[in-house]
Design a protein around this motif. Structure first.
Motif, PDB file in Angstrom:
ATOM      1  N   ARG A 167      85.270  -0.151  25.161  1.00 13.28           N
ATOM      2  CA  ARG A 167      84.603   0.022  23.857  1.00 13.28           C
ATOM      3  C   ARG A 167      85.556  -0.220  22.706  1.00 13.28           C
ATOM      4  O   ARG A 167      85.180  -0.774  21.676  1.00 13.28           O
ATOM      5  CB  ARG A 167      84.048   1.425  23.716  1.00 13.28           C
ATOM      6  N   GLY A 168      86.785   0.226  22.907  1.00 12.28           N
ATOM      7  CA  GLY A 168      87.795   0.062  21.864  1.00 12.28           C
ATOM      8  C   GLY A 168      87.987  -1.402  21.491  1.00 12.28           C
ATOM      9  O   GLY A 168      88.294  -1.727  20.342  1.00 12.28           O
ATOM     10  N   GLN A 169      87.818  -2.286  22.467  1.00 14.37           N
ATOM     11  CA  GLN A 169      88.016  -3.710  22.194  1.00 14.37           C
ATOM     12  C   GLN A 169      86.896  -4.232  21.294  1.00 14.37           C
ATOM     13  O   GLN A 169      87.116  -5.055  20.417  1.00 14.37           O
ATOM     14  CB  GLN A 169      88.062  -4.514  23.499  1.00 14.37           C
ATOM     15  N   VAL A 170      85.685  -3.740  21.546  1.00 15.75           N
ATOM     16  CA  VAL A 170      84.552  -4.172  20.708  1.00 15.75           C
ATOM     17  C   VAL A 170      84.755  -3.659  19.284  1.00 15.75           C
ATOM     18  O   VAL A 170      84.497  -4.367  18.311  1.00 15.75           O
ATOM     19  CB  VAL A 170      83.221  -3.658  21.304  1.00 15.75           C
ATOM     20  N   GLN A 171      85.276  -2.448  19.207  1.00 11.71           N
ATOM     21  CA  GLN A 171      85.594  -1.902  17.886  1.00 11.71           C
ATOM     22  C   GLN A 171      86.604  -2.807  17.183  1.00 11.71           C
ATOM     23  O   GLN A 171      86.484  -3.089  15.992  1.00 11.71           O
ATOM     24  CB  GLN A 171      86.151  -0.490  18.034  1.00 11.71           C
TER      25      GLN A 171
ATOM     26  N   TYR B 209      77.447  -2.376  30.860  1.00 16.32           N
ATOM     27  CA  TYR B 209      76.725  -1.185  30.416  1.00 16.32           C
ATOM     28  C   TYR B 209      77.281  -0.599  29.127  1.00 16.32           C
ATOM     29  O   TYR B 209      76.588   0.081  28.386  1.00 16.32           O
ATOM     30  CB  TYR B 209      76.712  -0.113  31.509  1.00 16.32           C
ATOM     31  N   TYR B 210      78.545  -0.893  28.810  1.00 15.24           N
ATOM     32  CA  TYR B 210      79.106  -0.359  27.573  1.00 15.24           C
ATOM     33  C   TYR B 210      78.348  -0.872  26.357  1.00 15.24           C
ATOM     34  O   TYR B 210      78.207  -0.176  25.354  1.00 15.24           O
ATOM     35  CB  TYR B 210      80.588  -0.737  27.432  1.00 15.24           C
ATOM     36  N   PHE B 211      77.853  -2.124  26.476  1.00 18.38           N
ATOM     37  CA  PHE B 211      77.123  -2.709  25.358  1.00 18.38           C
ATOM     38  C   PHE B 211      75.890  -1.863  25.053  1.00 18.38           C
ATOM     39  O   PHE B 211      75.631  -1.498  23.906  1.00 18.38           O
ATOM     40  CB  PHE B 211      76.719  -4.149  25.712  1.00 18.38           C
TER      41      PHE B 211
END
Lengths: 341, 515, 379
Positions: free
Chosen positions: A204-208, A223-225
């Motif tokens: 998730r941190g990478q998407v942030q 699933y994180y999406f």
């Protein structure tokens, strides 16, 4: 003279008291004990439903590091009945260390496609998850393969979590299976050179980070999406990215599984069997799919509406055992490329 | 043993050596040295300011400076990486103000680096140095400082040339505690994306499944620590430092206005950054994300946390007393041994220790069950490795060093003559310990107990691996949520852990004041 | 300040933690003199020493230290005399004073050599070396340079402390109970040795003690302190022969106390009467204060006692204790008449006549310069 009987008495006393202690620990038949690599609160709704339906109580311990070791040390006295993992390699490790027992039933065999269970019926997948490539919407719609992560056009634009995380190791193992060691090492080195920052944080941190324009591309499980979209704070991050299914024009996206297995010395094997059957039931699979945004392993249960909206995809048909086989090689290559340093 | 394990696993070892190990070792050394240096600077200076100057607010600062001890390092690491990395609120706000678009537009120090990790870890660990240094300064024979003054030193010089060298044993003990804690820590450095020897231990053991090499690496880690500790002791061989004369008037250096500003600023920044800021962040999170129902979920884990910590603290303190008094009163050639040996557990990463305990208790449990079967009793199951016994045992092993350090220094302050006086009055050994040594040691015993209690409350990896079913502690709750980047949900547990840790710290401070 | 005055203290008072420790202290010390500060424990003598050294600040008064001929770094413009007042403090390190502490305060983490050279860092290495060698020779410490303090005997430790204090060549040396930790047999010897040394170096010194023998052996000048003030200052002879008050005489044990009653122009005692108007009575103030009769006492020295051998005199004292000394016998006597307000129970009497324990004898007071004091009612 008097000492010997005294000591005997003492030993008996100790054992008696141990037995009393253990009777409080002892597993009544209406219980089942789970060692979980998944966080307890992720699986709890499922277990609550199970208890509600069957009256069998579920005890859980969650731990990531050293769970297999613990099981091995406990040996035949282990209280564990069911093991839940989030990665194929863990299942294979348990299998290879002879910590599992075979159990099969028509329900299990019917529900789970053959590529998602072991040949000797020791372990079964519950869900599948894709190792996706997230890309910033500002790049527009792109068509991206895992191989492209080494492409110099992404120099300074990629983020990822530690190379040594189980999910990344499995991906690297699948690369070795496809391209061989030498080529994978080169890929890893170039991939590393493209990184915007040292591998760190979670998926998730990478998407942030993409949201913060620190990078444009990241690796992350599917699933994180869904979970980010459902989270008040994280929704903005997820709104800024596309979820891409890589390698659709060739071998397909890398898929990992979460799975279950019965411990070799399961003391409550009957309850354990009921739990296993429950976990592949349509209801449970549905619940799994809805709450955890994963792909149910049953073909007759649809993913959640949100997950389904990302479209269908082609999955890499590489056998899961092969991925597990190249695991150590993958780890060595990651060390060699100094991926995390 | 070390050599054997190197040889048996030379393949993997040489792979590691050729790839990442040199970097890991370098990182380990740099991290160790910089954390120790920073903690020494923070801890010794603040202790000196509190004891020897009229810094404003010293009544508060005295104990406020201890508060960072209540903060688990992994929690502070998480909060700071979250706060200060590129995506964090600080840089976001700065970007908002100055309209920067990308990392290329400006420079901001990268928290996820070796210096960042060193700084944050030091901020959590410096109170160890502060506490021991402060006590040392307060108990020094003030005539020594006066002698320094009359021999031409200013108050400041006198501090550096007399007080500081005299406090060296206490400071060295605290530094070795800091070093061990730093090197054994995995979770914290992990948030900083810094790879150390501990990373290698985990990789080899869990990744490569090679316990032998993991053991070898763990031994290497212990060797580094042993080397540091021995080197320090060698450096002051022959010197003797004890010269305690409490309750003397301590000369207070009057600060100029500018000094006052800088020095109280220094102390407050330590308190602010080491405790107040992270704690405030937690409180804000808790207010935003928590409700009453979550509060109820904390009751059981709190009880468990307190229970195991209580046992661990009690047992560790008793053992430290036993070993300490044994060393003092025995003529045995090996009398030092139990004390030294029991102190090394601190340097073992929690997970590795947990594994070692499973390896020891597993077979023992099997044996117990076999014996039970022989006596035709019910098999008791895993009474050692499967109950909180294992957790308590792990805590005791891991934190014995803290209890040992505190209690031994207490014992050293008892005049030798007191060992002999009771015998001359016809009082036996047991009676003597009960009537003389234990009452004198009471403050040390209390401090040792409290320190182990606090550490046990915070401990995570060992409890994670060893706990029985349905046994949650506060630290586990936090960990589960942190590992899913959802600390917000766990803010209440985190606050509770900190508050429970605060109680003994404040108590500890009061007990120190009254003695 | 008079030219040969080294130290002068005027109207000094010290209050610590709201308690007055010293009040109205006046004292001067000449160059080369050794002053003994003596008094019961808690009388403030150590505080006075610390105040001179600069470890305490004082509330009123003035302290002057003659700092002439000094090459140390302190330069108070063109002044040779350090004037210290509550408003204008001078840090201890700038007072050019050395001190020897009761427990010596040797730095336990430094060797003998480093201890001695501690105050010499302004000098070059070779100067330090030569000064240290001189001191080691002077104090018979040669060969012990590399030892640590805990490896030395008590006497050696004291000598190192002396060497360390002397090394920076201070003008004034302060000694806090310097001989209290020394073996009684060695003490006298060491005192004489040290006195010689100080005289040889023309060093001025102030030392604190509660032992009167030390003062009379060691000091050129004695200051007797009591409850935060100085009662009397003078040479040992002066103080010994003409104590200024009951406390001084009592503390220094200059004689025995005999209670007196004044009536009809006479002083009555258990040992007989003598006229209060006598020219021989030295302390007129005590005499004129007739109302204070209960607390009036005569300081009676052994040499003023006459032993009456004949049968004519009625026995008036009893022998309570006998001590054999190298000069004869030392008796403690008490008056026979127990009920009288003139009763006394400890009269010191030296004689070469052998008496037996419990023997009743007759003595009388020789006419001499009677020293009469009022005993303080509450102390």
């Amino acid at each position: 003279m008097q000492k010997i009987p005294f000591i005997q008495k003492k030993i008996l006393l100790i054992f008696a008291s141990l037995s009393i202690i253990s009777s409080t620990l002892a597993q009544a038949s209406e219980e089942v004990n789970v060692y979980s690599y998944r966080q307890a609160f992720l699986v709890e709704p499922l277990f609550d439903k199970f208890t509600e339906e069957t009256g069998i109580k579920v005890n859980v311990i969650f731990a990531k590091k050293g769970m297999a070791e613990r099981l091995a040390r406990e040996g035949k006295h282990s209280p564990a009945d069911i093991l839940l993992t989030t990665d194929i390699s863990r299942l294979i490790e348990l299998h290879d260390r002879d910590l599992l027992q075979t159990y099969s039933s028509k329900t299990l065999l019917d529900a789970i496609p053959s590529q998602y269970r072991s040949k000797d019926n020791t372990w079964y997948a519950l869900t599948t998850r894709v190792r996706n490539i997230y890309s910033a919407k500002r790049l527009g719609v792109i068509n991206v393969n895992y191989e492209d992560l080494a492409d110099s056009k992404y120099k300074g634009k990629i983020c990822t979590r530690s190379g040594k995380h189980a999910y990344n190791i499995a991906l690297v193992a699948s690369m070795i299976a496809t391209h061989g060691k030498a080529e994978t090492l080169v890929w890893l080195e170039k991939f590393k050179a493209n990184l915007a920052r040292k591998p760190q944080g979670s998926d998730r941190g990478q998407v942030q980070a993409i949201h913060q324009k620190l990078c444009d591309i990241s690796l992350g499980n599917s699933y994180y999406f869904g979970k980010m979209l459902a989270d008040e704070k994280q929704k903005v991050w997820a709104d800024g990215v596309y979820i891409n299914f890589p390698n659709q024009s060739n071998r397909g996206a890398h898929v990992n599984i979460s799975g279950m297995a019965m411990a070799k010395y399961a003391p409550n094997s009957e309850s354990a069997k009921i739990l296993m059957e429950f976990l592949v039931s349509k209801d449970a699979q549905k619940l799994y799919a809805e709450t955890n945004m994963e792909y149910p392993v049953r073909t007759d249960v649809m993913p959640s509406a949100l997950v389904a909206s990302w479209g269908t995809f082609k999955a890499d048909s590489l056998p899961l055992e092969t991925i597990a086989k190249y695991r150590k090689e993958a780890l060595k290559l990651i060390d060699q490329a100094k991926f995390d340093l | 043993m070390v050599l054997a394990s190197f040889a048996s696993s030379s393949d993997l070892f040489s792979h590691l050596w050729q790839t990442v190990l040199p970097d890991y070792i370098a990182n380990t050394l740099i991290l160790g040295v910089s954390v120790v240096c920073l903690s020494l600077v923070f801890g010794t200076l603040s202790a000196a300011f509190i004891v020897h100057t009229n810094v404003k607010g010293k009544g508060f600062l005295r104990w406020l400076l201890l508060l960072p001890l209540a903060m688990p390092a992994y929690l502070v690491a998480y909060l700071y990486t979250d706060l200060l990395d590129y995506a964090g609120p600080v840089q976001r706000t700065l970007r908002g103000w100055f309209d920067w678009q990308s990392p290329n537009d400006y420079w901001f120090f990268d928290i996820r680096t070796l210096p960042g990790a060193s700084l944050v870890i030091s901020l959590v660990l410096f109170p160890y140095v502060y506490m021991l240094a402060r006590t040392a300064f307060e108990q020094q024979d003030q005539n020594l400082l006066r002698a320094g003054r009359l021999l031409g030193l200013s108050a400041k010089q006198s501090f550096f040339k007399v007080a500081l060298p005299l406090a060296r044993p206490a400071i060295a003990i605290s530094a070795s505690l800091v070093l061990m804690e730093t090197l054994a820590d995995f979770a914290t450095v992990n948030y900083f994306a810094v790879n150390t020897l501990t990373t290698a231990i985990y990789d080899t053991w869990l990744g490569y499944g090679d316990l032998a090499t993991a053991n070898a690496l763990a031994s290497l880690l212990m060797l580094i620590i042993l080397f540091a500790v021995v080197a320090e002791q060698r450096a002051r061989a022959g010197q003797r430092h004890q010269s305690n004369r409490p309750n003397q008037h301590i000369e207070i250096i009057k600060l100029s206005f500018v000094q006052q500003v800088f020095i109280s600023g220094f102390c407050w920044v330590l308190v602010l950054v080491g405790f107040l800021l992270p704690f405030t962040l937690l409180v804000i999170m808790a207010i935003e994300y928590s409700d009453m129902s979550q509060l109820m979920k904390l009751v059981e884990p709190s009880k468990n946390s307190i229970e195991v910590s209580f046992y661990a603290a009690t047992i560790a303190t008793c053992l430290a007393l036993l070993f300490g008094l044994y060393r003092r009163l025995s003529n045995d050639k090996w009398r030092m041994f139990p004390l030294i040996l029991s102190g090394f557990g601190y340097a073992v990463p929690g997970t590795v220790l947990a594994m070692a305990l499973l390896a020891t208790f597993g077979p023992l449990d099997h044996f117990i069950n076999d014996v039970a079967v022989y006596f035709q009793l019910i098999e008791p199951g895993l009474v050692l490795s499967g109950t909180i016994f294992a957790i308590v045992f792990a805590f005791v092993v891991r934190f014995a060093a803290i209890a040992n350090g505190t209690i031994s220094s207490g014992i050293e302050q008892i005049p030798r003559s007191l060992d002999f006086a009771p015998a001359s009055l016809g009082v036996g050994l047991g009676e003597m310990l009960k009537k003389v040594h234990l009452p004198i040691l009471r403050p040390s015993i209390l401090v040792a107990w409290l320190l182990v209690f606090i550490e046990s409350m915070k401990e995570l990896p060992a409890v994670l691996l060893l706990r029985p079913f349905n046994f949650e502690t506060l630290s586990i709750q936090i960990y589960q949520l942190i590992s899913d980047e959802m600390l917000e949900q766990g803010a209440l547990s985190a606050i509770l852990i900190v508050l429970l840790g605060l109680v003994p710290i404040i108590w500890l401070n009061r007990s120190k004041e009254s003695t | 300040m008079v030219t040969n005055e080294l130290l002068s203290i005027k109207q000094l008072s010290v209050t610590l933690q709201k308690k007055t420790i010293l009040s109205d202290i006046n004292l001067t010390l000449n160059d080369g003199d050794i002053l003994g500060l003596v008094g019961p424990s808690g009388c403030g003598k150590t505080t006075l020493l610390n105040t001179i050294a600069g470890f305490n600040t004082f509330n009123t008064g003035e302290l002057k230290i003659n700092n002439r001929n000094i090459s140390r770094d302190y330069s108070s413009d063109d002044e040779d005399i350090l004037t210290i007042t509550p408003a204008k403090n001078v840090a201890p390190e700038h007072r050019n004073i050395g001190m020897i502490f009761q427990d010596y305060a040797l730095f336990p983490h430094l060797s003998v050599e480093k201890n001695i050279c501690f105050g010499l860092d302004k000098l070059t290495k070779s100067e330090q070396k030569s000064r240290m060698t001189d001191l080691l020779n002077l104090l018979k410490l040669t060969g012990l340079e590399a030892r640590f303090p805990h490896q030395l005997s008590g006497g050696q430790q004291q000598r190192v402390a002396i060497a360390r204090a002397l090394a920076p060549q201070p003008k004034l040396l302060l000694l806090d109970e310097p001989f209290s930790n020394i073996d009684a047999r060695l003490r006298n010897e060491l005192m004489l040795e040290m006195r010689q040394l100080l005289k040889q170096l023309k060093m001025s010194a102030i030392f604190v003690t509660h032992n009167k023998d030390e003062v009379f052996t060691f000091a050129d000048k004695v200051a007797v302190m009591h409850q935060g003030s100085i009662l009397q200052v003078g040479s040992p002879t002066q103080v010994c022969q003409t104590p200024s008050s009951w406390q001084v005489a009592d503390f220094l044990q200059l004689g025995s106390w005999i209670p007196l009653q004044a009536a009809n122009g006479l002083f009555q005692s258990a040992l007989g009467d003598f006229p209060s108007a006598s020219q021989l009575v030295s302390n007129t103030r005590a005499v004129t204060d007739e109302n204070n009769s209960k607390t009036r006492q005569l300081l009676l020295k052994s040499q003023a006692i006459e032993y009456c051998t004949g049968q004519s005199e009625k026995s008036n004292v009893k022998v309570d204790h006998i001590r054999v000394t190298e000069h004869g016998f030392h008796y403690l006597l008490s008056s026979i008449e127990k009920d009288s307000s003139l009763f006394f129970d400890q009269l010191s009497f030296y004689s070469e006549v052998l008496l037996s324990l419990g023997q009743h004898i007759a003595i009388k007071i020789k006419p001499h310069k009677y020293q009469i004091f009022s005993m303080p009612t509450a102390t």
